[in-house]
Design an enzyme around this catalytic site. Structure first.
Site, PDB file in Angstrom:
ATOM      1  N   THR A 228       2.748  -6.027   2.720  1.00 23.95           N
ATOM      2  CA  THR A 228       3.267  -4.920   3.534  1.00 23.95           C
ATOM      3  C   THR A 228       2.190  -3.860   3.788  1.00 23.95           C
ATOM      4  O   THR A 228       2.498  -2.711   4.087  1.00 23.95           O
ATOM      5  CB  THR A 228       4.477  -4.249   2.848  1.00 23.95           C
ATOM      6  OG1 THR A 228       4.039  -3.665   1.602  1.00 23.95           O
ATOM      7  CG2 THR A 228       5.590  -5.246   2.590  1.00 23.95           C
TER       8      THR A 228
ATOM      9  N   HIS B 281       9.650   0.301   7.879  1.00 29.43           N
ATOM     10  CA  HIS B 281       8.926  -0.911   8.306  1.00 29.43           C
ATOM     11  C   HIS B 281       8.949  -2.010   7.229  1.00 29.43           C
ATOM     12  O   HIS B 281       9.420  -3.108   7.453  1.00 29.43           O
ATOM     13  CB  HIS B 281       7.451  -0.577   8.582  1.00 29.43           C
ATOM     14  CG  HIS B 281       7.204   0.482   9.589  1.00 29.43           C
ATOM     15  ND1 HIS B 281       7.261   0.294  10.954  1.00 29.43           N
ATOM     16  CD2 HIS B 281       6.865   1.789   9.421  1.00 29.43           C
ATOM     17  CE1 HIS B 281       6.965   1.424  11.578  1.00 29.43           C
ATOM     18  NE2 HIS B 281       6.716   2.339  10.695  1.00 29.43           N
ATOM     19  N   ASP B 282       8.396  -1.687   6.057  1.00 29.47           N
ATOM     20  CA  ASP B 282       8.106  -2.735   5.064  1.00 29.47           C
ATOM     21  C   ASP B 282       9.351  -3.362   4.468  1.00 29.47           C
ATOM     22  O   ASP B 282       9.353  -4.534   4.089  1.00 29.47           O
ATOM     23  CB  ASP B 282       7.230  -2.149   3.944  1.00 29.47           C
ATOM     24  CG  ASP B 282       5.881  -1.703   4.483  1.00 29.47           C
ATOM     25  OD1 ASP B 282       5.280  -0.792   3.891  1.00 29.47           O
ATOM     26  OD2 ASP B 282       5.436  -2.265   5.502  1.00 29.47           O
TER      27      ASP B 282
ATOM     28  N   PHE C 280      -0.868  -0.400  12.504  1.00 31.37           N
ATOM     29  CA  PHE C 280      -1.774   0.090  11.473  1.00 31.37           C
ATOM     30  C   PHE C 280      -2.295  -1.003  10.537  1.00 31.37           C
ATOM     31  O   PHE C 280      -3.506  -1.101  10.290  1.00 31.37           O
ATOM     32  CB  PHE C 280      -1.067   1.181  10.654  1.00 31.37           C
ATOM     33  CG  PHE C 280      -1.894   1.772   9.542  1.00 31.37           C
ATOM     34  CD1 PHE C 280      -1.676   1.383   8.225  1.00 31.37           C
ATOM     35  CD2 PHE C 280      -2.893   2.695   9.807  1.00 31.37           C
ATOM     36  CE1 PHE C 280      -2.436   1.915   7.189  1.00 31.37           C
ATOM     37  CE2 PHE C 280      -3.659   3.245   8.778  1.00 31.37           C
ATOM     38  CZ  PHE C 280      -3.441   2.852   7.468  1.00 31.37           C
ATOM     39  N   ASN C 281      -1.413  -1.816   9.946  1.00 33.23           N
ATOM     40  CA  ASN C 281      -1.855  -2.784   8.933  1.00 33.23           C
ATOM     41  C   ASN C 281      -2.895  -3.752   9.485  1.00 33.23           C
ATOM     42  O   ASN C 281      -3.872  -4.090   8.816  1.00 33.23           O
ATOM     43  CB  ASN C 281      -0.665  -3.587   8.388  1.00 33.23           C
ATOM     44  CG  ASN C 281       0.217  -2.767   7.462  1.00 33.23           C
ATOM     45  OD1 ASN C 281      -0.230  -1.764   6.900  1.00 33.23           O
ATOM     46  ND2 ASN C 281       1.468  -3.175   7.331  1.00 33.23           N
TER      47      ASN C 281
ATOM     48  N   ASN D 169      -2.426   2.804   3.459  1.00 29.84           N
ATOM     49  CA  ASN D 169      -1.807   4.131   3.686  1.00 29.84           C
ATOM     50  C   ASN D 169      -2.577   5.240   2.986  1.00 29.84           C
ATOM     51  O   ASN D 169      -2.576   6.385   3.410  1.00 29.84           O
ATOM     52  CB  ASN D 169      -0.364   4.128   3.171  1.00 29.84           C
ATOM     53  CG  ASN D 169       0.563   3.415   4.115  1.00 29.84           C
ATOM     54  OD1 ASN D 169       0.394   3.481   5.335  1.00 29.84           O
ATOM     55  ND2 ASN D 169       1.523   2.684   3.568  1.00 29.84           N
TER      56      ASN D 169
ATOM     57  N   ASP E  41       6.733   1.305   1.893  1.00 30.07           N
ATOM     58  CA  ASP E  41       6.458   0.303   0.854  1.00 30.07           C
ATOM     59  C   ASP E  41       7.330   0.580  -0.378  1.00 30.07           C
ATOM     60  O   ASP E  41       7.851  -0.340  -1.006  1.00 30.07           O
ATOM     61  CB  ASP E  41       4.997   0.356   0.409  1.00 30.07           C
ATOM     62  CG  ASP E  41       4.002   0.142   1.527  1.00 30.07           C
ATOM     63  OD1 ASP E  41       3.819   1.086   2.321  1.00 30.07           O
ATOM     64  OD2 ASP E  41       3.436  -0.957   1.618  1.00 30.07           O
TER      65      ASP E  41
ATOM     66  N   ASP F  66       0.844  -1.208   0.000  1.00 25.97           N
ATOM     67  CA  ASP F  66       0.000   0.000   0.000  1.00 25.97           C
ATOM     68  C   ASP F  66       0.878   1.256   0.000  1.00 25.97           C
ATOM     69  O   ASP F  66       0.840   2.081   0.914  1.00 25.97           O
ATOM     70  CB  ASP F  66      -0.953   0.006   1.210  1.00 25.97           C
ATOM     71  CG  ASP F  66      -0.224   0.046   2.553  1.00 25.97           C
ATOM     72  OD1 ASP F  66      -0.815   0.556   3.537  1.00 25.97           O
ATOM     73  OD2 ASP F  66       0.953  -0.390   2.623  1.00 25.97           O
TER      74      ASP F  66
HETATM   75  O1  RIB Z   1       2.544   0.276  10.783  1.00 23.14           O
HETATM   76  C1  RIB Z   1       3.402   0.400   9.679  1.00 23.14           C
HETATM   77  C2  RIB Z   1       2.773  -0.171   8.448  1.00 23.14           C
HETATM   78  O2  RIB Z   1       1.597   0.581   8.136  1.00 23.14           O
HETATM   79  C3  RIB Z   1       3.664  -0.048   7.212  1.00 23.14           C
HETATM   80  O3  RIB Z   1       3.370  -1.091   6.323  1.00 23.14           O
HETATM   81  C4  RIB Z   1       3.254   1.264   6.623  1.00 23.14           C
HETATM   82  O4  RIB Z   1       3.503   1.319   5.211  1.00 23.14           O
HETATM   83  C5  RIB Z   1       1.771   1.241   6.881  1.00 23.14           C
HETATM   84  O5  RIB Z   1       1.173   0.469   5.853  1.00 23.14           O
HETATM   85 CA    CA Z   2       2.753  -0.548   4.032  1.00 25.56          CA
END
Ligand code: RIB
Ligand code: CA
Length: 320
Positions: free
Chosen positions: A130, A243-244, A171-172, A46, A22, A17
């Protein structure tokens, strides 16, 4: 450049996303030369489904990645969509100016790319989600026979001990907890790259400046980090968590993270805890482990992988 032959590259499907991190994950996936990326699908998270699809095509076109991009779910399975413009901007990839390539044809649906590829590829494939797990869950429900063709799912999401969208949830997982529950209960081998390691996957300002000076690709990554750092400085971070890209790195260098094999449940109700990945460290549930939970990261090694991938793509972009 010691091209890794296709036969040695690990076959993967990436579902993302974009999203600043990403975008760096895609750069690592293609620049590492360690993965055979069979396809990329996008999901709302996102930003909106249209934005994440556009953003994936922009970054892939910029790095010259010749790969199909399929467009996925515009919203979670049950819940209204939650997006993160406070982190990624109105476009979902604010910062660098990247041209938007004209699509050659209307995109396939993510579920078709994922399931058709899995069922036709001669061997198992690693899935690398991701973003929210909506597309993965739908694919598993619609064509469960794909489970035998998935080597493992290495996902960025969740956390054993933290939350970033609520105090309890990452979040994801928070965006589509029902999808996450379907995935974590699917029986497919899972490696969870959660905030416990991605909050250690920080790129610091001096490293960003080194990238900026390294060439066109490095400059775009630096401009992505410039925008992305606005949110993370406000949060008190000294660097930006990519993160990703940790999930991508963990596919071809699994020992870059340390993991424990534990049982993980997904909270889908609860006033304060929706989206929590409930990690059973002491086995009190009596449930068998279903997930390799990443807890430690070799940050220096991770950052070197990013630099190496950028440098490799620099040559490719320069030749275009
Ligand atoms: O919490 C971080 C995640 O949420 C990452 O994948 C970032 O791109 C968002 O999608
Ligand atoms: Ca992401």
């Amino acid at each position: 450049m010691n091209e890794v032959t296709d036969s040695k590259r690990i076959p993967v499907l990436i579902d993302c996303d974009p999203g600043h991190d990403d975008a760096v994950a895609l750069i690592l996936a293609f620049g590492s030369q360690r993965l055979d990326v069979l396809g990329v699908s996008t999901v709302a998270g996102n930003s909106t489904g249209l934005n994440t699809y556009r953003n994936a095509r922009k970054i892939l076109s910029f790095i010259g990645a010749d790969v199909e991009v399929a467009k996925g779910a515009e919203k979670p399975i049950l819940r209204p969509l939650v997006i993160a413009p406070n982190v990624h901007g109105e476009s979902g990839l604010d910062g660098p100016m990247l041209p938007e390539p004209e699509p050659k044809r209307p995109p396939r649906a993510a579920i078709d790319l994922i399931t058709d590829t899995l069922l036709t590829f001669p061997g198992k494939v690693t899935l690398v989600p991701t973003g929210p797990l909506t597309n993965i869950a739908i694919a598993l429900l619609a064509r469960p026979q794909i489970k035998d063709k998935i080597d493992r799912i290495v996902l960025m999401g969740g956390a054993a001990l933290e939350g970033n969208w609520t105090p309890a949830a990452e979040f994801n997982i928070y965006v589509d907890p029902e999808a996450a529950r379907i995935v974590f209960e699917s029986g497919v081998p899972i490696t969870m790259i959660g905030l416990d390691v991605t909050h250690k996957a920080l790129i610091y300002p001096d490293e960003v400046e080194a990238l900026r000076k390294s060439g066109r690709v490095g400059r775009v990554v630096a401009e992505l980090m410039d925008f992305y750092s606005i949110f993370y400085r406000q949060q008190g971070f000294k660097g930006n968590p990519i993160h990703d890209a940790v999930a991508v790195a963990a596919v071809f260098e699994p020992d870059i993270v340390t993991t424990r094999y534990l049982h993980v449940d997904i909270e889908t109700s609860g006033e304060f805890t929706v989206g929590r990945t409930v990690v059973d460290f002491s086995g009190v549930t009596g449930k068998s482990p279903n997930c390799h939970v990443a807890l430690g990261l070799d940050r220096e090694r991770f950052i070197k992988l990013i630099f190496d991938a950028v440098n490799t793509l620099e040559k490719k972009v320069a030749d275009r």
